[in-house]
Structures are given as C-alpha cells and as structure tokens.
Design an enzyme around this catalytic site. Structure first.
Site, mmCIF file in Angstrom:
data_model
loop_
_atom_site.group_PDB
_atom_site.id
_atom_site.type_symbol
_atom_site.label_atom_id
_atom_site.label_comp_id
_atom_site.label_asym_id
_atom_site.label_seq_id
_atom_site.Cartn_x
_atom_site.Cartn_y
_atom_site.Cartn_z
ATOM 1 N N LYS A 1 54.908 -32.526 41.919
ATOM 2 C CA LYS A 1 56.305 -32.609 42.357
ATOM 3 C C LYS A 1 56.972 -33.902 41.896
ATOM 4 O O LYS A 1 58.160 -33.953 41.661
ATOM 5 C CB LYS A 1 56.368 -32.549 43.887
ATOM 6 C CG LYS A 1 56.146 -31.157 44.461
ATOM 7 C CD LYS A 1 57.462 -30.386 44.490
ATOM 8 C CE LYS A 1 57.353 -29.058 45.218
ATOM 9 N NZ LYS A 1 56.419 -28.091 44.653
ATOM 10 N N ASP B 1 60.285 -23.235 44.657
ATOM 11 C CA ASP B 1 59.974 -23.598 46.047
ATOM 12 C C ASP B 1 60.768 -24.833 46.454
ATOM 13 O O ASP B 1 61.177 -25.636 45.604
ATOM 14 C CB ASP B 1 58.468 -23.845 46.222
ATOM 15 C CG ASP B 1 57.929 -24.927 45.289
ATOM 16 O OD1 ASP B 1 58.421 -25.011 44.140
ATOM 17 O OD2 ASP B 1 57.037 -25.687 45.692
ATOM 18 N N ASP B 2 60.965 -24.984 47.750
ATOM 19 C CA ASP B 2 61.595 -26.157 48.353
ATOM 20 C C ASP B 2 62.937 -26.528 47.725
ATOM 21 O O ASP B 2 63.151 -27.677 47.320
ATOM 22 C CB ASP B 2 60.642 -27.368 48.296
ATOM 23 C CG ASP B 2 59.384 -27.096 49.104
ATOM 24 O OD1 ASP B 2 59.273 -26.004 49.670
ATOM 25 O OD2 ASP B 2 58.528 -27.985 49.190
ATOM 26 N N TYR C 1 58.288 -18.249 49.802
ATOM 27 C CA TYR C 1 56.918 -18.086 49.289
ATOM 28 C C TYR C 1 55.884 -17.881 50.384
ATOM 29 O O TYR C 1 54.689 -17.938 50.128
ATOM 30 C CB TYR C 1 56.544 -19.287 48.395
ATOM 31 C CG TYR C 1 56.778 -20.638 49.048
ATOM 32 C CD1 TYR C 1 55.864 -21.175 49.940
ATOM 33 C CD2 TYR C 1 57.915 -21.370 48.759
ATOM 34 C CE1 TYR C 1 56.080 -22.415 50.530
ATOM 35 C CE2 TYR C 1 58.151 -22.599 49.349
ATOM 36 C CZ TYR C 1 57.228 -23.112 50.232
ATOM 37 O OH TYR C 1 57.446 -24.321 50.822
ATOM 38 N N ASP D 1 49.827 -33.766 51.837
ATOM 39 C CA ASP D 1 50.984 -34.602 51.503
ATOM 40 C C ASP D 1 51.994 -34.698 52.641
ATOM 41 O O ASP D 1 52.937 -35.486 52.559
ATOM 42 C CB ASP D 1 51.666 -34.117 50.206
ATOM 43 C CG ASP D 1 52.044 -32.647 50.225
ATOM 44 O OD1 ASP D 1 51.788 -31.973 51.240
ATOM 45 O OD2 ASP D 1 52.595 -32.162 49.219
ATOM 46 N N ASN E 1 46.022 -26.027 46.263
ATOM 47 C CA ASN E 1 46.855 -27.231 46.110
ATOM 48 C C ASN E 1 46.259 -28.237 47.105
ATOM 49 O O ASN E 1 46.565 -28.192 48.277
ATOM 50 C CB ASN E 1 48.302 -26.891 46.494
ATOM 51 C CG ASN E 1 49.221 -28.106 46.445
ATOM 52 O OD1 ASN E 1 49.091 -28.964 45.573
ATOM 53 N ND2 ASN E 1 50.144 -28.205 47.397
HETATM 54 C C1 GDL Z 1 55.062 -26.870 50.093
HETATM 55 C C2 GDL Z 1 55.198 -27.139 48.642
HETATM 56 C C3 GDL Z 1 54.047 -27.947 48.087
HETATM 57 C C4 GDL Z 1 53.490 -28.925 49.112
HETATM 58 C C5 GDL Z 1 53.032 -28.109 50.288
HETATM 59 C C6 GDL Z 1 52.349 -28.898 51.402
HETATM 60 C C7 GDL Z 1 54.533 -24.830 48.016
HETATM 61 C C8 GDL Z 1 54.812 -23.624 47.190
HETATM 62 N N1 GDL Z 1 55.362 -25.888 47.881
HETATM 63 O O1 GDL Z 1 55.862 -26.174 50.631
HETATM 64 O O2 GDL Z 1 54.529 -28.630 46.972
HETATM 65 O O3 GDL Z 1 52.422 -29.648 48.579
HETATM 66 O O4 GDL Z 1 54.144 -27.473 50.851
HETATM 67 O O5 GDL Z 1 53.156 -29.896 51.928
HETATM 68 O O6 GDL Z 1 53.607 -24.824 48.785
#
Ligand code: GDL
Length: 698
Positions: free
Chosen positions: A56, A132-133, A177, A243, A271
């Site tokens: 990001k 997203d976001d 999403y 995060d 992720n």
């Molecule tokens: C999210 C963000 C991602 C982030 C995660 C956790 C998606 C598709 N996008 O919404 O970048 O790391 O939350 O905080 O998950």
C-alpha cells in the site's frame, strides 16, 4: 474425495493451478528487495507458487499510480521479477488507481495501460487491479458515464485486461471485498452482481471472507459468493495481517478454514504481518494447508473444530513450522549487523555452535570473580510459548489463555490469599504456578535476545519487550496480593515510570471504554453460536408469523386485544407485505430466530389500518422498520447487524428516515434501539398511550 475427483475439481475451477502464496498488501513499510527474494526461495521450498506485489505504501503502486518507474526502480523490479521466475513463483504486479482515477476519462485509462505496459516490459506476465479501501462516491463525470461504480470499475478492468493480451493471471479486488461490506447481503449486492456478470471470465476476483479479517471462512459462504461472482474467488487472507494494531503480531498457525474449501477456491494468498521475518509460521502453515487433501466430511465442518479436519491439523502444522523456524533462529545472518559475542552453554554434543567468531584469547575469570555470562540456546518450548503469546487475532494460544484465566482467578479470589480460608492453599499454589509461567516468558525473552539470527530478533524485539513488561506487571500484582510485593513500588505509585501506564494516548482512550474497549474474556462466555442473515423469501412468511405470535404471547401482560393496532404488528403478522428488498431473516442452527422488515413508505399502511400518525413524522421519517428476535438469541450483535443492513436498504430506496413503534412494556426492544444510538424518541401527538416511537435519519 478421490484423487480423480480432486483433479476434476481443479479442472473445473478455471484454467491453471491453484493459486497459493503471499500478497504483500499491507499498510506500512514495504519489504526490501532482499526480503522478497528470500520469500520466493521459501515459497518454492514449501510448494507455494505466487507472489502478489501490492504494498500500500509503495507510492507508485497507489498514490502516484500514474507515474512510470525510474531507471533505478526499473532495474530493481526487473531483478525481482527475474528472481521470482528463477524460483518458479508467479509474480503478479498489482496497481491501485482507485484513490483518484476518473474512470470515464480515456487519458486515465491510457495512463493505466502505459504503466502496466512498462511493468510488462520488465518481464512481468501477471497483473492485478485493486479497488479496495477507496471512496465509493463517483465523481460527476463518472456518474454521467456509468450507471454504477461497479460498471465503471468493470469497464476499465476489462479494457486493461484485453489490452494486456491474455496475461497469465489477472486479479481484480472489488471495493466490497468481504461479506460485511455488502449491502444488503452478498447475494443481493448489486455491486457484486454486476461485477460477477460483467467482468470477463478470465479475470479472477479477490475476496477476504465474511469480514476484512475473517475469523472463520465457511464452505457455505464461499459457495454463496461464488454463485454471485460466477467464479471461485481467490482468498486474500488477512488472518495474519497486523497493520491495524501496533501491539499485535500473529505467530499462530493458519486456521479455521476447512480444507474442504480447497477445491471450491481459485486460490489463497496470505497478506501477513508487516514484519517480514516473523511471517515464517504464517506462510509455512499456509503451505501445509494448501498441500492438505480436501476434507471428505460434510459441510458441517465449515465452522469448525479444525482438529477434526482429517486433511489438516493447525497444531501439527504449527509444530512443523516451529521446528524449521528454530533452525533459522540458530543461523547467523549477515544482514542484521554485527553480532555481539555470546557464549553458549553446550547442552548436547549434536547442537550447532551459535557463534562463529571465536576469540583467540578469551577472558577467563579468576577465583572469586564473576563467572562469564552464558547465553542459553533457544528451545522449541520457547517458540511454542512465543507463538501462544502472539497467536491469532481472535484467539490466544493455549498457554496465554491459561495465564489469563489463572490471573483472573487469582484476582477474583484474592481474599483467600490473606485470610485463612479453604482456598488459601490453592490460591498460593496457583500463584506459584502463575509466577513460574511469567518466569518462562522472561527466560524465553533472554534466550531469544541471544539468538544468533539478529534479523528475526529485531523484527520481534518491540513485541517481546512489550509482552515481557505486561507479564511483569501482572506478576508483581500477584506477588502483592500474596503479601510478597511492595504495593507502592510498582503498581500503586503516584508517580510510576512510563512502563507502569502502558499504551500511550491510545491506551488512555481504551481504558476509558467499558471492558477496556476490548473483548472481555471473562464477562461473557465465548460466543460459539453462528448466525446467518439472509433475505426474506415468500416461504418464510409462516415462520415469521410464528415468531411474531410467540413474541406477542411473551408479552401477554400487555393484553394485545385491548391495544390499538400498530403498523409494525400488521407488517410482522404478514397482513401488510414488506417493501421489495427490505426484508431479512436471521437464522441459527435451529432455524429462523428473528426478522427485520421495512416499509419504505409507511403512510398508506397507516391509512389502511386507520392509524392516525402525525404528518411531521412522515415528513422526516417516511419509512417504518419492524424487528423481532427470539429471546434465545442473547447476543445483541446479530440483531444489530440485521437492522444495519435493513436500514441501508431503506436508505438505498431514497428514504430520508425511518421510525419504529415500540410498546412501553417492551423493555428489551426499547433498550436495543436506545443502545444503537442512532434512534431517538420522537414526540408526537395522538400516539396510543403505551406506544413509543423512535426515529433515525438516514
Ligand atoms: C484491508 C486492506 C489491506 C490491509 C488489511 C488489514 C484488503 C483487500 N485491503 O482492508 O491492505 O492490510 O485490510 O488491515 O484486505
């Protein structure tokens, strides 16, 4: 499932193999090129095949997505893409233009193509567009050109996909999403339905599950979303993402996703934590999961007890991962800076030496002098404890959970510590055990701090210091309760050191909230009940009536016969049909246990039953909502979710506001609406004596 069935499953889920691996998709400092190369090595070793590049905070990925990479950056990306190839990892380059793209402007689409063409020249063959976001409100130009946000995104995505001329893989991340973002529900989300229908079939779609960070992902939920998307999704799994909370790190195993999902998915990408090295467990256990034979059992395993999943045991996967990780802790890394000389106790002859720089003339203490400090090697027990303390977002590991339970017990039975009661002995023995566990944490910290691999240590350092201090405070408190500590020194001082009041300003805010703004582990029993909200169907009418009648009987003291009619009663009784798209039911394992219905325009219904309602109410709050939930649903959150979804449908119908009618004796519903915060009592003349109207603007 036989191997043949499995092969068939894989064939039907679209071209190519199951996508498995890692998405670097978190907020915060992106990983370094060296770390990414290291990741490819690991993925190859563990049988994973994909890396999705989506940091990001790489500004050319998101904020300045239009800008081309400079020659220096290009050189780095070329090397990275080639490293991925070398390790047989499919490198997918993602771009996030959603912050400010004007979808209807051909120049913007050209800029997107130009950027992806550049990355294609670097050797990349797979791409992804992420939405997203981002803000969901379109700019006026786009509103003119497209009938919805979904149409705008799909149009541009399809065009870019075709422009790239059949990329190996192409992923699309929708703005909605996860199920929690869908209004009014996954199956009825017009956004997702448009995406499913209009996105070209070669494009795969990312999905995070029921929530952004999904505790569990059930087979049913995947079947539901797949039928809307018209393809099996690729899970973007945020289970290990950290995060969103600087105090948390996730070192628990990949969990609560039944292996029966595998043939129903196009792939899974984790992720994970922002810190690269602690992701060993997250990625290793994901790889073990991906290798699992899909569970042959029924769908009931979906919310389940994963220890009964024949294909995968999170506990065993964790042990495998920690065994390999221990080796890595023992290896001296070059990148972590100079190593401190450390002398190690030799525990057994087959142990690896931890330090290579041997001093020719080591200092030997004389008689009566201090013995040399001896660093003990890290053990599997240490790593198990570390993983338990930093387990998963919705679950602490077994030892951490026991420590919390012990501390809670010691605190609640503190009178037993001082006075001689039947429990005194038990209290002191439990206090001693708790103290022992705290000591294990301290020792684990010491052994970790002396581990040769400094890169892993430095990624863990803040977290282990934090937990050591937290545990230290609890330990001192228990000592004080047992009459051993000096209360004023640490815990109750008027002028404590800063580590006595932890968490900074955010900690202050949290402490002011009930239950410290946290899941209170001990007040409520753990929530095991699973609820499902879906749209009301015609066949539900009888069940809904039954619930309404049962609730009427419950409130018998209000003698319904003598009461004036309520519009919401007629709606609940099925005499007046709800407005289209404005009816939901709540189900638990026994069946329908609640419902939420709305009339977007309640005026005709009021006239029909000759209910006098003041015009001022209808002016600002034209819609009516009716909600009933059986008393067996003790948790208020499903009802909250249901009313939230209902109100957003009412809002999408163009309504300005909604009201509900409640009997004064219905304390439960009065309490429910008051706690929602948005509904306020509406004073109006001519209301029946025992009726309260509460209303909310939309
Ligand atoms: C999210 C963000 C991602 C982030 C995660 C956790 C998606 C598709 N996008 O919404 O970048 O790391 O939350 O905080 O998950």
């Amino acid at each position: 499932m036989s191997t043949a069935d499995r092969a068939e499953g894989q064939a039907t889920r679209g071209s190519g193999r199951f996508i498995s691996g890692v998405v670097e998709g978190f907020y915060g400092r992106p990983w370094t090129m060296e770390q990414r190369t290291e990741l490819f090595k690991r993925e190859q070793k563990w049988g994973l095949n994909t890396y999705l590049y989506a940091p990001k905070d790489d500004y050319k990925h998101r904020t300045y997505w239009r800008e081309l990479y400079s020659p220096e950056e290009a050189e780095q990306l070329i090397a990275l893409i080639s490293a991925a190839k070398q390790h047989e990892i499919n490198f997918i380059y993602a771009i996030s233009p959603g912050l400010d793209i004007t979808f209807s402007n051909p120049k913007e689409v050209a800029a997107l193509k130009r950027k992806l063409d550049q990355v294609k020249e670097f050797g990349c063959r797979s791409f992804s567009l992420l939405f997203d976001d981002i803000e969901t409100e379109m700019c006026p130009a786009d509103k003119k050109a497209f009938s919805s946000f979904a149409h705008a995104q799909v149009d541009v995505t399809n065009e870019v996909y075709l422009h790239l001329g059949g990329p190996e893989a192409f992923l699309f991340c929708p703005t909605d999403y996860c199920a929690a973002f869908c209004t009014p529900s996954v199956s009825q989300s017009s956004y997702l339905n448009t995406v499913g229908e209009k996105l070209l079939p070669g494009i795969d779609i990312l999905w995070t599950g029921p929530k952004v960070v999904s505790h569990k992902i059930s087979v049913n939920s995947i079947e539901e979303v797949s039928s809307v998307l018209k393809r099996a999704p690729v899970i973007w799994d945020n289970l290990h993402a950290n995060d969103y909370d600087p105090q948390r790190l996730f070192l628990g195993p990949y969990k609560d996703r039944p292996t029966e999902l595998i043939p129903k998915l196009r792939g899974v990408l984790s992720n994970p934590n922002c810190e690269f090295y602690p992701n060993f467990v997250a990625i290793h256990t994901l790889a073990t999961w991906c290798k699992a034979l899909p569970n042959e059992g029924s769908k009931d395993v979906e919310m389940g007890d994963e220890e009964t999943d024949p294909g995968y045991s999170p506990q065993k996967a964790l042990t495998l991962a920690l065994t390999d990780w221990l080796q890595e802790f023992m290896s001296t890394d070059q990148s972590g800076g100079p190593c401190r000389p450390a002398r190690l106790k030799k525990v057994s002859s087959d142990e690896e030496p931890m330090q290579t720089d041997v001093d020719e003339n080591p200092y030997v203490p004389g008689p009566g002098e201090n013995p040399l400090y001896t660093a003990e090697p890290l053990t599997m027990d240490d790593l198990n404890l570390l993983s338990d303390l930093f387990y998963l977002p919705y679950e602490y590991g077994p030892t951490a959970r026991s420590m919390l339970e012990e501390l809670n017990w010691l605190k609640n039975h503190r009178q037993a510590a001082a006075a001689q009661t039947d429990e005194t002995e038990e209290w002191h023995s439990k206090a001693q055990r708790f103290d022992g566990r705290c000591e294990d944490v301290v020792q684990m910290f010491n052994r970790l701090s002396n581990a040769p691999n400094r890169s892993i240590l430095y990624d863990l350092y803040n977290y282990i210091c934090d937990i050591k201090s937290g545990v230290g405070l609890a330990r001192a408190y228990v000592k004080t309760l047992g009459g051993q500590g000096r209360p004023s020194s640490l815990l109750m001082s008027d002028d404590p050191e800063p580590w006595g009041f932890r968490g900074g300003l955010s900690g202050e805010f949290q402490r002011m909230l009930p239950g410290h703004g946290n899941k209170d582990l001990f007040k409520d029993p753990p929530m095991t009940q699973v609820y499902f909200i879906r749209s009301y169907a015609k066949e539900d009418k009888t069940e809904v009536q039954k619930i309404f009648e049962e609730m009427q009987r419950e409130g018998k003291d209000q003698s319904p016969l003598t009461q004036p009619p309520l519009i919401s009663d007629r709606l609940s009784a099925g005499e007046i049909p709800p407005s289209p798209q404005c009816a939901l039911v709540l189900e638990d394992e026994f069946g329908i246990c609640g419902f939420a219905l709305a009339l977007t325009d309640a005026k005709p219904a009021a006239a029909k039953i000759q209910r006098a309602v003041s015009d001022s109410l209808f002016k600002d709050f034209p819609s009516l909502v009716a909600l009933k939930v059986l008393p067996r649903v003790t948790d208020p959150s499903p009802a909250k979710r249901m009313i939230g979804q209902l109100l957003s449908s009412v809002r999408s119908s163009g309504s300005r506001g909604a009201f509900c009618e409640l009997r004064q004796g219905d304390r439960r519903m009065l309490d429910f609406y008051s706690k929602l915060g948005s509904f306020k009592p509406f004073q109006t003349d001519g209301l029946p004596q025992d009726v309260v109207v509460m209303a909310t603007s939309l």
